[in-house]
Structures are given as C-alpha cells and as structure tokens.
Design a protein around this motif. Structure first.
Motif, PDB file in Angstrom:
ATOM      1  N   LEU A 168       0.828  -1.206   0.000  1.00 24.47           N
ATOM      2  CA  LEU A 168       0.000   0.000   0.000  1.00 24.47           C
ATOM      3  C   LEU A 168       0.862   1.256   0.000  1.00 24.47           C
ATOM      4  N   GLU A 169       1.968   1.219   0.720  1.00 22.06           N
ATOM      5  CA  GLU A 169       2.897   2.344   0.734  1.00 22.06           C
ATOM      6  C   GLU A 169       3.467   2.603  -0.655  1.00 22.06           C
ATOM      7  N   MET A 170       3.838   1.529  -1.343  1.00 23.29           N
ATOM      8  CA  MET A 170       4.374   1.671  -2.693  1.00 23.29           C
ATOM      9  C   MET A 170       3.314   2.253  -3.634  1.00 23.29           C
ATOM     10  N   TYR A 171       2.111   1.759  -3.530  1.00 26.26           N
ATOM     11  CA  TYR A 171       1.034   2.249  -4.402  1.00 26.26           C
ATOM     12  C   TYR A 171       0.779   3.735  -4.178  1.00 26.26           C
ATOM     13  N   ALA A 172       0.718   4.145  -2.914  1.00 27.21           N
ATOM     14  CA  ALA A 172       0.445   5.551  -2.596  1.00 27.21           C
ATOM     15  C   ALA A 172       1.548   6.466  -3.100  1.00 27.21           C
ATOM     16  N   ASN A 173       2.738   5.917  -3.325  1.00 32.70           N
ATOM     17  CA  ASN A 173       3.871   6.729  -3.769  1.00 32.70           C
ATOM     18  C   ASN A 173       4.074   6.741  -5.279  1.00 32.70           C
ATOM     19  N   ILE A 174       3.635   5.705  -5.996  1.00 33.16           N
ATOM     20  CA  ILE A 174       3.904   5.665  -7.436  1.00 33.16           C
ATOM     21  C   ILE A 174       2.648   5.810  -8.287  1.00 33.16           C
ATOM     22  N   ALA A 175       1.473   5.835  -7.653  1.00 33.98           N
ATOM     23  CA  ALA A 175       0.245   6.040  -8.419  1.00 33.98           C
ATOM     24  C   ALA A 175       0.260   7.428  -9.056  1.00 33.98           C
TER      25      ALA A 175
END
Length: 249
Positions: A168-175
């Motif tokens: 979820l952290e990765m998604y929030a940063n690369i979306a």
C-alpha cells in the motif's frame, strides 16, 4: 605415447583450438535467470524505496517523443506513517476494498467484472492494488499477453515477499494523480501546497477519485464526477471502519 597424443589431438571433438558450438538448449536457462533476477528485484524493493518507476520513465519518454521538452516529473517519496491516515483507506475504498483479505487477485471482483462486461456497456476492470503496483513499478504501458503474464508473476512475488503495508505504501507513492504527478506527496504539494501528512479526508478522497483517469480529472478543481465519486469514497471508507480496517491504530 607420443603417437597416441597426436591421434587424440586430431579428433575434432577433443581439439582445444576448435570453437565450441552454440546450442539452443542454452536458451532454457533464460527463464531461470529471469526468475532469479525478478525475485531479487522484488526482495530489494521491499527495503529500498525506488527512485522512479517504469511507468514514470515511459511517460517521460512519451512526452519527449511528442516534443514536450519542458515536461517534468513530480515525485517525492513519503513513508506510510508520513501520510494522512485518511489517504491509505481512501485508496483501498476506491480501488480494492478486499485488499487486506486477498492474496493479490480478487476472484470475486473478477467474477463481477466478467458478468458486467458480458452485458455490454462501459468495461469494468478488476485489478487489485497489488496488480497495479506490479504494472506501474515493473512493466511498460499497453496491453499484451506477455505483459499480462509478467503482471501475474510480479503480483505473486509482491504478495509473497512484501507485507501488505509495504504494498500500500508503494502504491500511494507511485500512483499517478495527474499528468506527471506521481505519489501522494507530490500531489499534495502540487494541488494544495501542503505535505501529504496534512491532507484532509475530503482531499484524500479526491485524490483517490481521479485514479481511473488522472490526466483527465483534477483533484484540486473537481468536476461533478470527481465530487460524486469522492463523496462515495468517503462513505465507503467509513463503512469499512476507517484506517482501523487496515490494521492501524
């Protein structure tokens, strides 16, 4: 003995000066090497924050190819605990409500999407947040069976090697939250001049609302569609239990 050595050297199969033939069976090692490389790649990114994603690079190359020489990427990494608690649950409410429960593939959502699409009309997708991380972080844009197969492979690796919080952290940063705007921190700075930690629940919901088409919709100047969707996302987030649904205090 000297004659025997001479005869051995004369045999083609034993001649050390004869070049070895390339054999097609060496290609069988390529899948093994790729599997090993991709496992290492995903394992490293469990602990190391990526400086860019392939989607960012793809979009940058596309812009330059179209003559947009002043195109800029806006991307600033923030850990999950440096974001407003309303943001992660807004993303889950908007994109993947069974995120804490599934193992990368939401079979219920896939079944519903298939039934909906069979009736015609606007196509509905069923990609989970894990699948979207796999696509955005590792793969290129476009559609093909090869790309879909790699998406499945990377999704399996991500779910196996990363905790849900990291996904979820990765998604929030690369979306992508706007053309050239990637991640919650860059979006918060570009749209409202604040850090992601200070986003309100309404602003978090607006960011999640533009995700289906971030180059078409604007979170800072929401039209009727974004306003309706953001209101729906806030209701869904409350019904899920707020950020406590994600196992946060």
């Amino acid at each position: 003995m000297g004659a025997e050595r001479s005869n051995l050297k004369a045999e083609p199969g034993l001649d050390p000066s004869r070049p070895r033939r390339w054999h097609w069976k060496r290609l069988l090692w390529l899948p093994v090497l790729f599997a090993a490389f991709s496992v290492l790649q995903v394992l490293v990114l469990r602990f190391v924050d990526p400086p860019l994603s392939t989607v960012m690079l793809w979009r940058y190359g596309e812009a330059l190819g179209q003559g947009e020489w002043d195109y800029r990427l806006h991307y600033q990494w923030r850990d999950l605990d440096q974001m407003a608690p309303s943001l992660p649950i807004s993303l889950v409410a908007a994109e993947d409500q069974r995120f804490p429960e599934h193992n990368g593939f939401d079979l219920q959502a896939i079944e519903k999407a298939r039934d909906h699409n069979a009736k015609g009309g606007r196509l509905r997708g069923a990609s989970t947040i894990s699948q979207q991380v796999a696509k955005n972080l590792f793969l290129w844009q476009g559609r093909s069976w090869v790309r879909k197969g790699l998406e499945v492979w990377y999704t399996v690796l991500i779910e196996a090697l990363w905790p849900k919080a990291r996904i979820l952290e990765m998604y929030a940063n690369i979306a992508e939250f706007g053309d050239g705007i990637y991640g919650a921190q860059a979006a918060a700075r570009q749209y409202w001049g604040k850090d992601a930690a200070r986003l309100s629940a309404a602003e978090s919901a607006r960011l999640a609302a533009v995700l289906p088409a971030p180059r078409r919709y604007n979170a800072a100047r929401p039209g009727p569609y974004v306003q309706r969707r953001a209101a729906w996302i806030q209701r869904q987030a409350r019904q899920l239990g707020g950020h406590a649904y994600l196992g946060e205090d």
